[in-house]
Write a protein that holds these residues in place. Structure first.
Motif, PDB file in Angstrom:
ATOM      1  N   LYS A  83       6.500   6.552   0.649  1.00 13.87           N
ATOM      2  CA  LYS A  83       7.643   6.373  -0.270  1.00 13.87           C
ATOM      3  C   LYS A  83       7.360   5.294  -1.301  1.00 13.87           C
ATOM      4  CE  LYS A  83      10.363   5.233   3.056  1.00 13.87           C
ATOM      5  NZ  LYS A  83       9.467   5.620   4.122  1.00 13.87           N
ATOM      6  N   SER A  84       6.920   4.134  -0.809  1.00 13.90           N
ATOM      7  CA  SER A  84       6.742   3.009  -1.734  1.00 13.90           C
ATOM      8  C   SER A  84       5.626   3.299  -2.726  1.00 13.90           C
ATOM      9  CB  SER A  84       6.450   1.725  -0.956  1.00 13.90           C
ATOM     10  OG  SER A  84       7.479   1.494  -0.022  1.00 13.90           O
ATOM     11  N   SER A  85       4.536   3.877  -2.240  1.00 15.06           N
ATOM     12  CA  SER A  85       3.422   4.213  -3.139  1.00 15.06           C
ATOM     13  C   SER A  85       3.884   5.215  -4.195  1.00 15.06           C
ATOM     14  CB  SER A  85       2.260   4.835  -2.364  1.00 15.06           C
ATOM     15  OG  SER A  85       1.928   4.062  -1.251  1.00 15.06           O
TER      16      SER A  85
HETATM   17  N1  ATP Z   1      -1.819   9.660  -0.786  1.00 11.84           N
HETATM   18  C1  ATP Z   1      -2.261   8.582  -0.150  1.00 11.84           C
HETATM   19  N2  ATP Z   1      -3.588   8.367   0.038  1.00 11.84           N
HETATM   20  C2  ATP Z   1      -4.038   7.269   0.689  1.00 11.84           C
HETATM   21  N3  ATP Z   1      -3.253   6.325   1.193  1.00 11.84           N
HETATM   22  C3  ATP Z   1      -1.928   6.476   1.039  1.00 11.84           C
HETATM   23  C4  ATP Z   1      -1.354   7.591   0.359  1.00 11.84           C
HETATM   24  N4  ATP Z   1      -0.016   7.455   0.354  1.00 11.84           N
HETATM   25  C5  ATP Z   1       0.246   6.301   0.987  1.00 11.84           C
HETATM   26  N5  ATP Z   1      -0.887   5.709   1.408  1.00 11.84           N
HETATM   27  C6  ATP Z   1      -1.016   4.464   2.167  1.00 11.84           C
HETATM   28  O1  ATP Z   1      -0.291   4.625   3.369  1.00 11.84           O
HETATM   29  C7  ATP Z   1       0.403   3.433   3.706  1.00 11.84           C
HETATM   30  C8  ATP Z   1       1.890   3.739   3.770  1.00 11.84           C
HETATM   31  O2  ATP Z   1       2.347   4.060   2.478  1.00 11.84           O
HETATM   32  P1  ATP Z   1       3.685   3.474   1.906  1.00 11.84           P
HETATM   33  O3  ATP Z   1       3.822   2.049   2.252  1.00 11.84           O
HETATM   34  O4  ATP Z   1       3.749   3.870   0.490  1.00 11.84           O
HETATM   35  O5  ATP Z   1       4.695   4.341   2.765  1.00 11.84           O
HETATM   36  P2  ATP Z   1       6.239   4.131   3.024  1.00 11.84           P
HETATM   37  O6  ATP Z   1       6.791   5.483   3.311  1.00 11.84           O
HETATM   38  O7  ATP Z   1       6.841   3.375   1.931  1.00 11.84           O
HETATM   39  O8  ATP Z   1       6.196   3.251   4.328  1.00 11.84           O
HETATM   40  P3  ATP Z   1       7.421   2.446   4.993  1.00 11.84           P
HETATM   41  O9  ATP Z   1       8.223   3.471   5.669  1.00 11.84           O
HETATM   42  O10 ATP Z   1       6.747   1.493   5.910  1.00 11.84           O
HETATM   43  O11 ATP Z   1       8.156   1.780   3.877  1.00 11.84           O
HETATM   44  C9  ATP Z   1       0.051   2.426   2.639  1.00 11.84           C
HETATM   45  O12 ATP Z   1      -1.009   1.627   3.098  1.00 11.84           O
HETATM   46  C10 ATP Z   1      -0.378   3.287   1.459  1.00 11.84           C
HETATM   47  O13 ATP Z   1      -1.325   2.617   0.649  1.00 11.84           O
END
Ligand code: ATP
Ligand code: MG
Length: 382
Positions: A140-142
């Motif tokens: 989500k955050s990415s």
């Molecule tokens: N498409 C991708 N390819 C490689 N790494 C990824 C990809 N998408 C996300 N990541 C990595 O996976 C991890 C989790 O991503 P992110 O923090 O964006 O998820 P999130 O859903 O926001 O997590 P949370 O629920 O903890 O907030 C991070 O280290 C991010 O860099």
């Protein structure tokens, strides 16, 4: 008689904007002195809103560029002073309105009519986009950060609210790890890669956990929406915490016109969890507008796509919700690295497959999914 009058210098300075407030430095009352001496030196005194303003150098170059070409100018001598409390209050009133004012008074911006959220107003031009998912770690955050950057690159003004109070990550991912400037109680959000952001990360000491109950979370979100100088961006992206809970409920009250975008990974199990977040959105009357599938495949050295987390989940969820699948993002280590370094892949490697996909998703959100409905403030019934 000097070649350029003081009035002409002021007029030349009028188009110069304060980099944080994006208003004319003349209108903001920042220009305290502007005069050209007989020997060709322009003497300019600028009052900064706060001492140690981080954008002082930027102001210097903007002012210099504006007055240097004027007739008779050989050199620009710039000096700085700092506004008084009263002057700061006047600036905040001008750009953000009066938080204590009753309905009908004050300026059109911010919480001029008491503590109302500007984005909930019928005339608000801002589209709030909630980036959500049922479970953690799906990206989500990415996705939020990269879509925000892509929208900014496409010419839109963009802000991000990091609504993940317990697990904030936007300041690091966006590379916006400087404290917000506070002008008379108004928070000016840090900007990086053309995107402004606010996060609880700016308010808790490094390494400390936030342990708040519902009412505190509600209050923090309210402040993020009312006390922050967003200046009516085109898009306000909200990075949602994992799961469905208090924060979603609060946000649905503050941002009744928010559009929900669900991020999922391709395996059927994840897609079921993501469907819960869509169900939550429906419960609080928010509209799901699209699905984004992340970690869809990994391209090996052999050029083959490996579907590590299975396949089809994003499309299935989109069909189930009757909304478009806006994109499928591959698993690439550069995307993670970009997040860790504060240079999102969309910026770090604009020609990469990921960057192009983020741009396409951003375009579809901005153009294809734009509401046809026109919110005409003149039709507001009060
Ligand atoms: N498409 C991708 N390819 C490689 N790494 C990824 C990809 N998408 C996300 N990541 C990595 O996976 C991890 C989790 O991503 P992110 O923090 O964006 O998820 P999130 O859903 O926001 O997590 P949370 O629920 O903890 O907030 C991070 O280290 C991010 O860099
Ligand atoms: Mg996150």
């Amino acid at each position: 008689m000097p070649a350029t009058t003081n009035e002409q210098i002021i007029e030349a300075l009028r188009p110069v904007e304060d980099p944080e407030l994006r208003r004319s430095i003349v209108d903001l009352g920042m220009v305290r002195r502007a005069a050209l001496s007989d020997d060709g030196v322009v003497d300019v005194l600028i009052a900064l809103t706060v001492a140690g303003c981080p954008l002082r150098n930027e102001i210097t170059s903007r002012v210099t560029a504006a007055v240097a070409p004027l007739p008779g100018v050989k050199r620009v001598a710039l000096d700085f002073t700092v506004m008084t409390d009263q002057e700061r209050e006047a600036v905040r009133m001008m750009v953000h309105g009066n938080p204590g004012a009753t309905a009908g008074q004050g300026q059109a911006h911010g919480h001029a009519e008491g503590r109302t959220v500007p984005f909930a107003e019928p005339g608000s031009k801002t589209r709030p986009l909630l980036i959500s998912s049922g479970k953690g770690g799906v990206g989500k955050s990415s996705v939020t950060v990269n879509i925000a950057v892509a929208l900014a690159e496409q010419g839109y003004s963009v802000g991000i609210v990091d609504a993940d109070i317990y697990g904030f990550s936007v300041p690091r991912m966006l590379g916006a790890e400087v404290d917000p400037v506070v002008i008379d109680g108004m928070l000016v959000p840090p900007e990086s890669h053309g995107v402004r952001c606010i996060s609880i990360g700016y308010f808790v000491p490094e390494g400390q956990a936030v342990i708040w109950r519902g009412p505190m979370l509600h209050k923090a979100l309210e402040q993020f929406l009312t006390d922050v100088y967003w200046d009516e961006p085109d898009f306000l992206l909200v990075d949602m915490p994992p799961g469905t809970g208090d924060i979603a409920l609060s946000l649905s009250q503050y941002l009744p016109r928010a559009e929900v975008y669900v991020v999922t990974t391709p395996q059927p199990a994840a897609q079921k969890v993501a469907a819960l977040s869509a169900a939550m959105a429906a419960k609080v009357n928010l509209t799901v507008k699209g699905v984004i599938e992340n970690m869809s495949w990994f391209t090996g050295d052999d050029g083959k796509h490996y579907e590590i987390f299975g396949s089809g989940g994003g499309q299935e969820l989109a069909d189930q919700l009757g909304v478009p699948l806006l994109g499928q993002l591959p698993l690439v280590s550069e995307l993670r690295e970009g997040g860790d370094d504060g240079i999102p892949i969309t910026v770090a490697d604009p020609d990469s497959e990921s960057a192009k996909l983020f741009h396409e998703i951003a375009r579809r959100i901005a153009v294809d999914l734009k509401s046809k409905k026109v919110f005409n403030p003149a039709l507001k019934i009060s």
